[in-house]
Design a protein around this motif. Sequence first.
Motif, PDB file in Angstrom:
ATOM      1  N   MET A  25      -6.447  45.194 -31.087  1.00  0.00           N
ATOM      2  CA  MET A  25      -4.902  45.475 -31.410  1.00  0.00           C
ATOM      3  C   MET A  25      -4.383  46.875 -31.548  1.00  0.00           C
ATOM      4  N   GLY A  26      -5.397  47.828 -31.361  1.00  0.00           N
ATOM      5  CA  GLY A  26      -5.053  49.295 -31.582  1.00  0.00           C
ATOM      6  C   GLY A  26      -5.145  49.857 -33.152  1.00  0.00           C
ATOM      7  N   ARG A  27      -5.404  49.273 -34.067  1.00  0.00           N
ATOM      8  CA  ARG A  27      -5.477  49.632 -35.389  1.00  0.00           C
ATOM      9  C   ARG A  27      -6.702  50.361 -35.600  1.00  0.00           C
ATOM     10  N   LYS A  28      -6.631  51.673 -36.112  1.00  0.00           N
ATOM     11  CA  LYS A  28      -7.826  52.573 -36.400  1.00  0.00           C
ATOM     12  C   LYS A  28      -8.677  52.323 -37.384  1.00  0.00           C
ATOM     13  N   MET A  29      -9.875  51.927 -37.352  1.00  0.00           N
ATOM     14  CA  MET A  29     -10.826  51.634 -38.300  1.00  0.00           C
ATOM     15  C   MET A  29     -11.518  52.806 -38.881  1.00  0.00           C
ATOM     16  N   LYS A  30     -11.881  53.636 -38.034  1.00  0.00           N
ATOM     17  CA  LYS A  30     -12.425  54.835 -38.538  1.00  0.00           C
ATOM     18  C   LYS A  30     -12.509  55.869 -37.664  1.00  0.00           C
ATOM     19  N   THR A  31     -12.349  57.252 -38.451  1.00  0.00           N
ATOM     20  CA  THR A  31     -12.367  58.379 -37.676  1.00  0.00           C
ATOM     21  C   THR A  31     -13.451  59.398 -38.022  1.00  0.00           C
ATOM     22  N   ILE A  32     -14.144  59.750 -37.345  1.00  0.00           N
ATOM     23  CA  ILE A  32     -15.200  60.861 -37.989  1.00  0.00           C
ATOM     24  C   ILE A  32     -15.222  61.792 -37.100  1.00  0.00           C
ATOM     25  N   SER A  33     -15.489  63.243 -37.653  1.00  0.00           N
ATOM     26  CA  SER A  33     -15.461  64.224 -37.020  1.00  0.00           C
ATOM     27  C   SER A  33     -16.951  64.534 -36.579  1.00  0.00           C
ATOM     28  N   ILE A  34     -17.084  65.179 -35.450  1.00  0.00           N
ATOM     29  CA  ILE A  34     -18.649  65.297 -34.778  1.00  0.00           C
ATOM     30  C   ILE A  34     -19.115  66.453 -35.154  1.00  0.00           C
ATOM     31  N   ASP A  35     -20.251  66.645 -35.697  1.00  0.00           N
ATOM     32  CA  ASP A  35     -20.964  68.003 -36.244  1.00  0.00           C
ATOM     33  C   ASP A  35     -22.362  68.036 -35.370  1.00  0.00           C
ATOM     34  N   ASN A  36     -22.676  66.985 -34.465  1.00  0.00           N
ATOM     35  CA  ASN A  36     -24.104  66.783 -34.008  1.00  0.00           C
ATOM     36  C   ASN A  36     -23.736  66.349 -32.448  1.00  0.00           C
ATOM     37  N   VAL A  52     -13.189  49.679 -29.749  1.00  0.00           N
ATOM     38  CA  VAL A  52     -13.061  50.633 -28.736  1.00  0.00           C
ATOM     39  C   VAL A  52     -13.695  51.871 -29.513  1.00  0.00           C
ATOM     40  N   ILE A  53     -14.281  52.746 -29.077  1.00  0.00           N
ATOM     41  CA  ILE A  53     -14.836  53.827 -29.576  1.00  0.00           C
ATOM     42  C   ILE A  53     -14.226  54.813 -28.648  1.00  0.00           C
ATOM     43  N   GLN A  54     -13.493  55.959 -28.920  1.00  0.00           N
ATOM     44  CA  GLN A  54     -12.968  57.027 -28.114  1.00  0.00           C
ATOM     45  C   GLN A  54     -13.465  58.323 -29.011  1.00  0.00           C
ATOM     46  N   VAL A  55     -14.186  59.068 -27.874  1.00  0.00           N
ATOM     47  CA  VAL A  55     -14.600  60.526 -28.296  1.00  0.00           C
ATOM     48  C   VAL A  55     -13.494  61.418 -27.800  1.00  0.00           C
ATOM     49  N   SER A  56     -12.938  62.194 -28.477  1.00  0.00           N
ATOM     50  CA  SER A  56     -11.699  62.976 -28.132  1.00  0.00           C
ATOM     51  C   SER A  56     -12.126  64.377 -28.445  1.00  0.00           C
TER      52      SER A  56
END
Length: 71
Positions: A25-36, A52-56
């Motif tokens: 439905m497009g609701r963000k469930m989790k946002t994670i900063s990538i450090d590895n 859906v996982i989006q890497v940005s």
Amino acid sequence: MDFVNVELMQPRPLDGMHINISDLMGRKMKTISIDNQTIAIDIRNFSQGVYVIQVSDNFGNISSKLFSKVY
């Protein structure tokens, strides 16, 4: 399934990179900063469903993938 593993295959600067996980439905469930280059994402608190996982990075989306959580 308690974790989803994400591995970045091409070497890129990690500054400003993050992962967003959304439901269909497009609701963000989790946002994670990538450090590895490899990251394990805890999804134990997610309900059964398809996500859906989006890497940005600072310039936009790099990739998107679907995954489903079932019990």
